[in-house]
Design a protein around this motif. Structure first.
Motif, mmCIF file in Angstrom:
data_model
loop_
_atom_site.group_PDB
_atom_site.id
_atom_site.type_symbol
_atom_site.label_atom_id
_atom_site.label_comp_id
_atom_site.label_asym_id
_atom_site.label_seq_id
_atom_site.Cartn_x
_atom_site.Cartn_y
_atom_site.Cartn_z
ATOM 1 N N SER A 284 36.686 9.132 11.365
ATOM 2 C CA SER A 284 38.011 9.455 11.864
ATOM 3 C C SER A 284 38.934 9.650 10.681
ATOM 4 C CB SER A 284 38.530 8.338 12.768
ATOM 5 O OG SER A 284 39.920 8.469 12.992
ATOM 6 N N LEU A 285 39.789 10.646 10.775
ATOM 7 C CA LEU A 285 40.748 10.895 9.710
ATOM 8 C C LEU A 285 41.629 9.674 9.498
ATOM 9 C CD1 LEU A 285 42.112 13.010 7.800
ATOM 10 C CD2 LEU A 285 43.606 13.556 9.715
ATOM 11 N N TRP A 286 42.018 9.044 10.585
ATOM 12 C CA TRP A 286 42.954 7.929 10.484
ATOM 13 C C TRP A 286 42.283 6.662 9.978
ATOM 14 C CZ3 TRP A 286 47.428 9.953 10.381
ATOM 15 C CH2 TRP A 286 47.645 11.152 11.066
ATOM 16 N N SER A 287 41.000 6.521 10.204
ATOM 17 C CA SER A 287 40.316 5.358 9.647
ATOM 18 C C SER A 287 40.252 5.444 8.123
ATOM 19 C CB SER A 287 38.901 5.246 10.236
ATOM 20 O OG SER A 287 38.108 6.354 9.845
ATOM 21 N N LEU A 288 40.190 6.676 7.579
ATOM 22 C CA LEU A 288 40.188 6.837 6.122
ATOM 23 C C LEU A 288 41.507 6.424 5.490
ATOM 24 C CD1 LEU A 288 38.428 10.288 5.602
ATOM 25 C CD2 LEU A 288 37.523 8.048 5.032
ATOM 26 N N LEU A 289 42.592 6.493 6.263
ATOM 27 C CA LEU A 289 43.912 6.203 5.723
ATOM 28 C C LEU A 289 44.267 4.724 5.775
ATOM 29 C CD1 LEU A 289 45.772 9.218 7.350
ATOM 30 C CD2 LEU A 289 45.114 8.992 4.966
ATOM 31 N N GLN A 290 43.444 3.920 6.432
ATOM 32 C CA GLN A 290 43.733 2.489 6.492
ATOM 33 C C GLN A 290 43.701 1.888 5.085
ATOM 34 O OE1 GLN A 290 44.761 1.016 9.270
ATOM 35 N NE2 GLN A 290 44.540 3.009 10.282
ATOM 36 N N PRO A 291 44.634 0.972 4.785
ATOM 37 C CA PRO A 291 44.705 0.417 3.417
ATOM 38 C C PRO A 291 43.395 -0.155 2.911
ATOM 39 C CG PRO A 291 46.634 -0.227 4.708
ATOM 40 C CD PRO A 291 45.697 0.465 5.659
ATOM 41 N N GLU A 292 42.627 -0.791 3.810
ATOM 42 C CA GLU A 292 41.383 -1.401 3.358
ATOM 43 C C GLU A 292 40.282 -0.366 3.134
ATOM 44 O OE1 GLU A 292 41.597 -1.618 7.887
ATOM 45 O OE2 GLU A 292 42.930 -1.952 6.164
ATOM 46 N N VAL A 293 40.475 0.850 3.630
ATOM 47 C CA VAL A 293 39.455 1.896 3.483
ATOM 48 C C VAL A 293 39.810 2.871 2.362
ATOM 49 C CG1 VAL A 293 38.240 3.784 4.655
ATOM 50 C CG2 VAL A 293 38.810 1.706 5.910
ATOM 51 N N ARG A 294 41.078 3.242 2.265
ATOM 52 C CA ARG A 294 41.440 4.284 1.297
ATOM 53 C C ARG A 294 41.228 3.836 -0.146
ATOM 54 N NH1 ARG A 294 47.649 3.798 3.230
ATOM 55 N NH2 ARG A 294 48.335 2.097 1.872
ATOM 56 N N GLY A 295 41.183 2.532 -0.361
ATOM 57 C CA GLY A 295 40.905 2.053 -1.707
ATOM 58 C C GLY A 295 39.517 2.391 -2.188
#
Length: 576
Positions: free
Chosen positions: A275-286
């Protein structure tokens, strides 16, 4: 495997719903589908017999014994008539299926007693019901065909069944093991099944060749039936799986349409799906931002060294992040992600960004890549801020002037005009005549008629204008650098090339400012055109915008200015 079982359970519940509401029609459609498939099979099989008879002097020995008692020419005539009959029968069955499907879908929607949930819901319901009925018929036809084939040719039936099972196991295993293959199946399941079906058909053909050369071959007629039956079985198996997969893709809509207790909700991504939005989560985008920045040429950093700020973009499914390094805060990057349905705007924006036009007020694109199959752009930024709407409106004019003075390369212009229509090409009498629906007086009607009659004159003026860069709706994406207060535009997904003046604001003093700007200074020396033509272009561009949004009254208010400008150009031409 769990997901497959879930789809099967849901398909059974959907089928149970259909049988409770329209049991007779469902049974009729299944029977008619079987009749159509068998008739289609026979309509392909009988011509082969006719060709064999035509190519032999007598009755072939591998034909049924009963045929030997008939006259050869009479038999050919009967078989030809039967071929036509089976073909017409398959067509009739298809027509009856379509009619029965329409009636059944109407009863199902009436029984659910729901409000209108979305556009064309009747068509969606009819297609879903027909798809389910076809899948059910395929599920009945396949075992019947394999049983009949196994009666005469057991090894062939075993080969087809074994190959089908092998394909199922391979697909399921690869789907679970390979993420890339899983995405391919989600997007192109029909193509994958079609390839597997074609391979299966050639496997059957190869097996028959081996049987005839090295082993004990079956009868010639049985061999022909095996070839045709295998094609039908593989085709029906593809239709069965594709049908169930297609139904599962529309599960939220179908649940809302056919089940009383279900309402229409937005479809959420399946667990484990990207999901595009799951990539933007702080714990993921790092996990991906440092790699992307390093690929863009930035210093190697850790996730905890990044300062990430959400940037309001007003662009659906095109989120934007401002990223900087805590050690070097003056170095800022704009990171844009594009959802799968926004790939075309991403490519369009990258086309302009990579053209090397120094005068374009846009950030420098330093990387165009992908993050988990999502398009990603990285731009080099200077410290600054996005202007608020009130302030942005005051600087739009300055940016429009900068667009006018941007020198476009001939290569970019040629690529664009070969790909997209210009304003002169989009204006048509059919579009302009829509304004008649808003005419409230004879004056309005006469103005519209005059505009339509002078359409060729309008196009001629537009085509005589030089082409310039246009970027509509930029007010929410203007960035002002802190150092020199210079302006750039962040969003370029809708940039266009249009005749000089198009895209310029027509409200207030906008048109007068355009005419004055083109009548003096550098703009006059570059373009050397009549400013009235640019004024006409701006008015026609706004007319198209209003008309596309069905703001016909606003369009009608522009007609006097458009015709007055056209008359001025006509009078100037006469005087010259």
């Amino acid at each position: 495997m769990i997901e497959i079982l879930s789809v099967l359970r849901w398909s059974l519940s959907l089928g149970a719903k259909f049988y409770r509401v329209v049991p007779f029609l469902t049974l009729v459609i299944v029977v008619l589908t079987l009749v159509a498939q068998i008739a289609s099979l026979l309509s392909f099989f009988l011509p082969l017999k006719i060709i064999i008879l035509l190519g032999s002097e007598g009755m072939p020995r591998y034909f049924p014994a009963a045929f030997a008692q008939l006259d050869r020419d009479l038999l050919i005539a009967w078989l030809s008539g039967a071929t036509i009959g089976f073909f017409l029968l398959s067509l009739l069955a298809e027509k009856l299926i379509a009619r029965a499907t329409e009636v059944a879908a109407g009863k199902l929607l009436g029984k659910s007693q729901k409000m209108v949930l979305f556009e064309n819901q009747e068509d969606v319901a009819a297609r879903a019901y027909q798809r389910y009925s076809s899948a059910l018929a395929a599920g009945v036809f396949i075992p019947l065909a394999l049983f009949a084939l196994g009666w005469f040719y057991p090894s062939m039936a075993g080969l087809i069944a074994g190959y089908s099972l092998l394909v199922f196991v391979v697909f399921v295993t690869a789907y679970r093991v390979s993420e890339r293959f899983g995405e391919y199946l989600d997007q192109k399941l029909g193509a994958a099944l079609g390839l597997a079906a074609n391979l299966g058909f050639f496997l059957v053909f190869a097996y028959l060749v081996v049987e005839f050369i090295f082993l004990s071959p079956p009868g010639f007629i049985i061999a022909i039936i095996s070839i045709l039956a295998s094609r039908q079985v593989f085709g029906r198996a593809t239709a069965l799986v594709s049908g169930l997969h297609g139904l599962a893709q529309q599960r939220p809509r179908l649940d809302a349409l056919f089940f009383h207790s279900q309402v229409l909700v937005s479809q959420v991504p399946k667990p484990g799906k990207k999901s595009l939005w799951s990539l933007l989560q702080p714990e993921v985008r790092g996990s991906w931002l440092p790699q992307v920045l390093e690929e863009a040429g930035a210093q190697s950093v850790k996730a905890d060294q990044l300062q990430v700020q959400w940037l309001e973009s007003s662009k659906p499914n095109m989120p934007q992040l401002l990223v900087s390094n805590t050690d070097t805060p003056d170095q800022t990057f704009l990171v844009k992600l594009f959802d799968f349905n926004r790939r075309s705007p991403a490519q369009h924006e990258a086309t302009l960004a990579t053209e090397g036009l120094e005068q374009v007020p846009m950030p420098g694109l330093i990387l165009a890549t992908e993050v988990d199959r999502f398009a990603c752009h990285v731009y080099q930024m200077s410290p600054g801020k996005v202007l608020k709407i009130r302030r942005a409106k005051k600087v739009v004019s300055a940016l429009n002037k900068q667009f006018l003075m941007t020198q476009l390369s001939a290569r970019l212009v040629n690529r664009y005009v070969r790909s997209r229509p210009l304003l002169a090409d989009r204006l048509s009498s059919e579009v302009l005549e829509r304004l008649h629906v808003a005419c409230s007086s004879r004056v309005d009607t006469l103005l519209v008629a005059e505009l339509v009659n002078r359409l060729s004159e309008l196009r001629s003026h537009l085509k005589s204008l030089p082409l310039v860069l246009v970027n509509p709706n930029i007010k929410r994406s203007i960035w002002q650098n802190d150092a020199d207060q210079s302006l750039i535009v962040l969003n370029w997904d809708k940039w266009a090339i249009e005749p000089l003046g198009a895209g310029w604001p027509v409200a207030g003093k906008g048109l007068a400012e355009l005419v004055d700007y083109l009548a003096a200074g550098e703009a006059k020396d570059r373009y050397q055109v009549d400013p009235c033509k640019a004024r006409l272009s701006a008015l026609l561009y706004s007319l198209e915008e209003f008309t596309n949004r069905q703001q016909f009254i606003a369009s009608l208010k522009l007609l006097p200015d458009i015709l007055d400008t056209l008359n001025t150009l006509q009078n100037d031409a006469i005087e010259e």
